[in-house]
Design a protein around this motif. Structure first.
Motif, PDB file in Angstrom:
ATOM      1  N   MET A   1       0.863  -1.163   0.000  1.00 56.69           N
ATOM      2  CA  MET A   1       0.000   0.000   0.000  1.00 56.69           C
ATOM      3  C   MET A   1       0.913   1.230   0.000  1.00 56.69           C
ATOM      4  O   MET A   1       1.892   1.267   0.721  1.00 56.69           O
ATOM      5  CB  MET A   1      -0.904  -0.082   1.234  1.00 56.69           C
ATOM      6  N   THR A   2       0.557   2.205  -0.760  1.00 56.97           N
ATOM      7  CA  THR A   2       1.337   3.434  -0.810  1.00 56.97           C
ATOM      8  C   THR A   2       0.915   4.367   0.323  1.00 56.97           C
ATOM      9  O   THR A   2      -0.121   4.140   0.979  1.00 56.97           O
ATOM     10  CB  THR A   2       1.129   4.159  -2.157  1.00 56.97           C
ATOM     11  N   LEU A   3       1.688   5.399   0.527  1.00 51.64           N
ATOM     12  CA  LEU A   3       1.358   6.380   1.565  1.00 51.64           C
ATOM     13  C   LEU A   3       0.039   7.084   1.236  1.00 51.64           C
ATOM     14  O   LEU A   3      -0.777   7.335   2.135  1.00 51.64           O
ATOM     15  CB  LEU A   3       2.501   7.390   1.696  1.00 51.64           C
ATOM     16  N   ASP A   4      -0.190   7.360  -0.032  1.00 54.13           N
ATOM     17  CA  ASP A   4      -1.474   7.966  -0.442  1.00 54.13           C
ATOM     18  C   ASP A   4      -2.643   7.037  -0.137  1.00 54.13           C
ATOM     19  O   ASP A   4      -3.712   7.487   0.291  1.00 54.13           O
ATOM     20  CB  ASP A   4      -1.465   8.300  -1.934  1.00 54.13           C
ATOM     21  N   GLU A   5      -2.452   5.748  -0.374  1.00 55.48           N
ATOM     22  CA  GLU A   5      -3.522   4.781  -0.078  1.00 55.48           C
ATOM     23  C   GLU A   5      -3.758   4.674   1.422  1.00 55.48           C
ATOM     24  O   GLU A   5      -4.905   4.528   1.868  1.00 55.48           O
ATOM     25  CB  GLU A   5      -3.175   3.420  -0.680  1.00 55.48           C
ATOM     26  N   THR A   6      -2.687   4.763   2.216  1.00 57.59           N
ATOM     27  CA  THR A   6      -2.847   4.761   3.670  1.00 57.59           C
ATOM     28  C   THR A   6      -3.656   5.985   4.095  1.00 57.59           C
ATOM     29  O   THR A   6      -4.520   5.896   4.972  1.00 57.59           O
ATOM     30  CB  THR A   6      -1.471   4.745   4.369  1.00 57.59           C
ATOM     31  N   THR A   7      -3.400   7.113   3.459  1.00 54.45           N
ATOM     32  CA  THR A   7      -4.162   8.333   3.746  1.00 54.45           C
ATOM     33  C   THR A   7      -5.635   8.134   3.418  1.00 54.45           C
ATOM     34  O   THR A   7      -6.521   8.518   4.202  1.00 54.45           O
ATOM     35  CB  THR A   7      -3.581   9.520   2.941  1.00 54.45           C
TER      36      THR A   7
ATOM     37  N   LEU B   1       0.284  -4.353   3.520  1.00 58.15           N
ATOM     38  CA  LEU B   1      -0.966  -4.951   3.046  1.00 58.15           C
ATOM     39  C   LEU B   1      -1.379  -4.338   1.713  1.00 58.15           C
ATOM     40  O   LEU B   1      -1.013  -3.213   1.392  1.00 58.15           O
ATOM     41  CB  LEU B   1      -2.094  -4.714   4.059  1.00 58.15           C
ATOM     42  N   GLU B   2      -2.144  -5.088   0.963  1.00 61.17           N
ATOM     43  CA  GLU B   2      -2.751  -4.546  -0.256  1.00 61.17           C
ATOM     44  C   GLU B   2      -3.869  -3.593   0.156  1.00 61.17           C
ATOM     45  O   GLU B   2      -4.612  -3.867   1.109  1.00 61.17           O
ATOM     46  CB  GLU B   2      -3.322  -5.668  -1.132  1.00 61.17           C
ATOM     47  N   PHE B   3      -3.983  -2.472  -0.551  1.00 62.32           N
ATOM     48  CA  PHE B   3      -4.992  -1.476  -0.216  1.00 62.32           C
ATOM     49  C   PHE B   3      -6.397  -2.079  -0.215  1.00 62.32           C
ATOM     50  O   PHE B   3      -7.181  -1.843   0.706  1.00 62.32           O
ATOM     51  CB  PHE B   3      -4.926  -0.285  -1.180  1.00 62.32           C
ATOM     52  N   ALA B   4      -6.722  -2.871  -1.231  1.00 60.73           N
ATOM     53  CA  ALA B   4      -8.071  -3.455  -1.329  1.00 60.73           C
ATOM     54  C   ALA B   4      -8.371  -4.351  -0.130  1.00 60.73           C
ATOM     55  O   ALA B   4      -9.494  -4.338   0.404  1.00 60.73           O
ATOM     56  CB  ALA B   4      -8.215  -4.237  -2.626  1.00 60.73           C
ATOM     57  N   ASP B   5      -7.373  -5.125   0.312  1.00 59.54           N
ATOM     58  CA  ASP B   5      -7.568  -6.000   1.473  1.00 59.54           C
ATOM     59  C   ASP B   5      -7.774  -5.179   2.747  1.00 59.54           C
ATOM     60  O   ASP B   5      -8.638  -5.487   3.572  1.00 59.54           O
ATOM     61  CB  ASP B   5      -6.374  -6.937   1.647  1.00 59.54           C
ATOM     62  N   ALA B   6      -6.953  -4.137   2.923  1.00 59.47           N
ATOM     63  CA  ALA B   6      -7.070  -3.285   4.106  1.00 59.47           C
ATOM     64  C   ALA B   6      -8.411  -2.550   4.108  1.00 59.47           C
ATOM     65  O   ALA B   6      -9.078  -2.460   5.148  1.00 59.47           O
ATOM     66  CB  ALA B   6      -5.910  -2.299   4.152  1.00 59.47           C
TER      67      ALA B   6
END
Length: 166
Positions: free
Chosen positions: A1-7, A36-41
């Motif tokens: 997951m990227t920092l943007d996705e974490t945001t 983690l993958e963004f979609a999973d999170a």
């Protein structure tokens, strides 16, 4: 997951529990669940808020739910593979039955017996040979053959000569 996705993930969490999120929170969460993958999170966050009341969501919850969902996917895939082997075994049994032989005589082995070797329940060449036998045994009249038969019958009716003589 990227920092943007974490945001984006923390924005979704904030929408549900009204927490205050700053840059330090984003960096901490990214450090804790950034692998983690963004979609999973994201799916884990949605599941948490759909099923939990009065519990403050932490990165540990997200990781645990994402892991559970991943394990469920692996389990479903394993069941699907086992079911495929059972279908192939049943198909091979039917092929053997149609050809009047046994699985062994037709060189068809159960799928699970070959699973360690990496091959399917029957070799493709064996299955093709058996299917050829089935087609020969079960051959039905083609459209062209039917048309010729009907034409012969019609000509026989017109000429008054029995069909077997014409």
């Amino acid at each position: 997951m990227t920092l943007d996705e974490t945001t984006k993930l923390l924005a979704r969490i904030t929408a549900s529990d009204n927490r205050t999120v700053g840059q330090a929170n984003i960096l901490a969460w990214h450090e804790e669940i950034g692998d983690l993958e963004f979609a999973d999170a994201y799916a884990a966050v949605v599941e948490f808020f759909a099923n939990s009341e009065g519990i403050w969501l932490t990165s540990g919850h997200v990781r645990a739910i994402a892991r559970k969902n991943a394990n469920d996917r692996v389990e479903r895939a394993s069941v699907a593979v086992e079911y495929r082997h059972e279908r192939e075994d049943a198909r091979d049994e039917r092929l053997a039955e149609l050809c009047g032989g046994t699985r062994a005589a037709l060189e068809l082995t159960p799928a699970r017996a070959n699973s360690g070797a990496g091959s399917g329940p029957a070799k493709k060449s064996t299955r093709a040979k058996v299917m050829g036998q089935v087609r020969t045994l079960c051959r039905s009249e083609t459209k062209q053959e039917k048309a010729l038969r009907i034409l012969r019958e019609w000509r026989a009716e017109q000429s008054g000569v029995p069909e077997s003589v014409a």
